[in-house]
Design an enzyme around this catalytic site. Structure first.
Site, PDB file in Angstrom:
ATOM      1  N   CYS A 332       0.832  -1.199   0.000  1.00  0.00           N
ATOM      2  CA  CYS A 332       0.000   0.000   0.000  1.00  0.00           C
ATOM      3  C   CYS A 332       0.871   1.256   0.000  1.00  0.00           C
ATOM      4  O   CYS A 332       1.541   1.545  -0.979  1.00  0.00           O
ATOM      5  CB  CYS A 332      -0.972  -0.031   1.168  1.00  0.00           C
ATOM      6  SG  CYS A 332      -2.380   1.102   0.963  1.00  0.00           S
ATOM      7  N   HIS A 438      -3.846  -5.483   0.840  1.00  0.00           N
ATOM      8  CA  HIS A 438      -3.710  -5.826   2.262  1.00  0.00           C
ATOM      9  C   HIS A 438      -4.188  -7.261   2.474  1.00  0.00           C
ATOM     10  O   HIS A 438      -5.119  -7.720   1.819  1.00  0.00           O
ATOM     11  CB  HIS A 438      -4.558  -4.890   3.120  1.00  0.00           C
ATOM     12  CG  HIS A 438      -4.033  -3.499   3.209  1.00  0.00           C
ATOM     13  ND1 HIS A 438      -2.880  -3.180   3.884  1.00  0.00           N
ATOM     14  CD2 HIS A 438      -4.505  -2.335   2.690  1.00  0.00           C
ATOM     15  CE1 HIS A 438      -2.662  -1.885   3.798  1.00  0.00           C
ATOM     16  NE2 HIS A 438      -3.631  -1.345   3.079  1.00  0.00           N
TER      17      HIS A 438
END
Length: 496
Positions: A332, A438
């Protein structure tokens, strides 16, 4: 709908642990149970099947109750940004950024309405609610605007449990002080006390327990022993208490950079659960040395944390580590940092302008107002073709890969990590990895395939890849936690 409220004498006394255990205990007794935390402040969050964002701790509690997480279980989520402001998430959607004072002026009424609407919605699907408070319920300067603790207990007329941490010392003073600061209406709801994190001999404590019952008139429901690393931590302060486990059989070391505003570090729980892997969290001020892999994690403020890496010299250490053949993975925000530059033209993260990245990937990222939050299931291309991988996206940046015929101006060749090209990149030597996904390490076969590449570099044999996903390990952890807590609790005063 019946309800229990769990409050604590302070932060980090074990409210989340007790709430999680109660969710599973009551679910085993046949109730349809839901967790609830009216307002949470955390950087570890989860994305529901509907694309809503909620605290990760409440997602774990939902799994403990055997139900899918939903945003009504955590209607208000505050995500600190490090500049005395927080992003406000209401019922799963980002609605703005605010300081503490502005929050109570601008969001208090809206927040209380969201809480009441969520409770109404949950009452339609569940017959027992296990509520968790936050911090202390008796902060005298905050009580009048507290949306998490006794306001909810009174609204639900919920029997309340007070949890105290004996490991810190002063447990009796903490309990008596908390009860003394409660209003009579609030104190009347407290039906039991739980002493948590006990390491000693119970018979030594018994005189104190008898005194406490006589002094308060409230029964001690149980003395729960210390439970080691049972649940994901809610905030990065908990990382300061972590020390690398002894793990005598560990032969791979992975260093996670402990960014100042690190978020979603629950991504790495599956790696910590691997018996052959040692995970260490390094401050940007520490020396990197030469681990088997470096992970740059997610962060709430990518540019601010990138500037910290550059200011401390960690950015240069990572670049030198890569030049020497090291393996780096960015998740991310960490993925965004690995590009050539990041731009925040509107100053959404607090730093307006364009900033050079680590220049490990031919990427550019622009921070935008719209947040992408969605669950994903894709097929991998690396490190093994065709592995199903599930996780979730949660980011405010748009990333573009700048390639000419699959390679950058240095001649380094890159491939897309998944069939969906927006989710990640890997260089052909499989030394540089970057993804928006994630929960990627929750996928057992993919995690093992990635670890086996590190093992091969060390001349170690491969581990089996035909293993279940981390959710099965999480279920075992939740069962162990429930057993460890339930044998020390008498819930009769609460449940009747």
């Amino acid at each position: 709908m019946r309800a229990i409220m769990v409050v604590g004498t302070a932060s980090h006394v074990g409210k989340s642990l007790i709430t999680t255990a109660l969710c599973r205990i009551l679910s085993r007794r046949g109730w349809r149970v839901a967790p609830f935390k009216g307002q949470n402040m955390a950087l570890n969050s989860y994305v529901t099947a509907n694309g809503g964002e909620m605290g990760y701790a409440q997602a774990v509690q939902a799994w403990a109750a055997g139900v899918p997480p939903q945003v009504e279980m955590n209607p208000i989520l505050l995500k600190p940004q490090g500049d005395m402001t927080s992003q406000v998430i209401l019922k799963g959607r980002a609605v703005g950024r605010t300081t503490a004072m502005q929050y109570y002026e601008n969001f208090f009424d809206q927040g209380w309405q969201a809480i009441q609407e969520s409770l109404t919605r949950l009452s339609q699907d569940f017959d027992f609610l296990v509520c968790e408070g936050a911090g202390s319920p008796v902060e005298v300067n905050l009580k009048h605007r507290d949306l998490t603790n006794m306001r909810i207990a009174k609204h639900l007329n919920a029997p309340t449990v007070l949890v105290a941490d004996i490991d810190r010392g002063g447990v009796f003073a903490h309990i008596i002080g908390t009860l003394e600061l409660m209003d009579p209406e609030e104190r009347a709801l407290v039906k039991g006390i739980i002493i948590n994190k006990f390491r000693g001999q119970r018979e030594v404590l018994e005189p104190g327990l008898a005194w406490l019952k006589e002094r308060t008139g409230i029964p001690v429901l149980g003395v729960v022993p210390w439970v080691e690393n049972a649940l994901p931590a809610e905030d990065s302060l908990s990382l300061l208490d972590r020390t690398p486990g002894s793990k005598k059989q560990a032969d791979i070391t992975i260093a996670v950079i402990r960014l100042p505003r690190i978020s979603n570090f629950t991504d790495f729980d599956p790696l910590e659960a691997e018996p052959n892997v040692r995970v260490v969290y390094l401050s940007p001020k520490e020396k990197l040395s030469y681990p088997d892999a470096v992970i740059i994690p997610g962060t709430k403020t990518t540019i601010a944390d990138l500037l910290i890496l550059q200011r401390t010299g960690m950015a240069e250490e990572i670049q030198n580590y890569v030049a020497a053949g090291g393996t780096v993975m960015g998740v991310c925000g960490g993925f965004q940092m690995m590009g050539q530059f990041l731009a925040d033209p509107e100053g959404i993260e607090g730093h307006e302008g364009r900033f050079p990245g680590l220049d490990l990937f031919p990427l550019r990222t622009v921070i935008t107002q719209q947040k992408i939050a969605r669950q994903r299931t894709v097929s991998s291309r690396f490190p093994q073709e065709g592995l199903p991988v599930s996780g979730y996206e949660l980011h405010q940046g748009r990333t573009q890969l700048l390639l000419s015929e699959g390679q950058d101006e240095k001649g380094t060749k890159f491939e897309f990590l998944f069939e969906d090209r927006s989710l990640g990149v890997v260089d052909v030597s499989q030394s540089l990895w970057g993804t928006y996904l994630h929960g990627i390490f929750d996928n057992g076969p993919w995690r093992r395939a990635w670890l086996n590449r590190l093992r091969q570099q060390r001349g170690l044999g491969s581990l089996p890849t035909g293993i279940p996903n981390y959710r099965e390990q999480r279920e075992a952890i939740l069962n162990e936690l429930t057993e460890a807590v339930s044998e020390h609790l008498d819930l009769t005063p609460l449940l009747g």
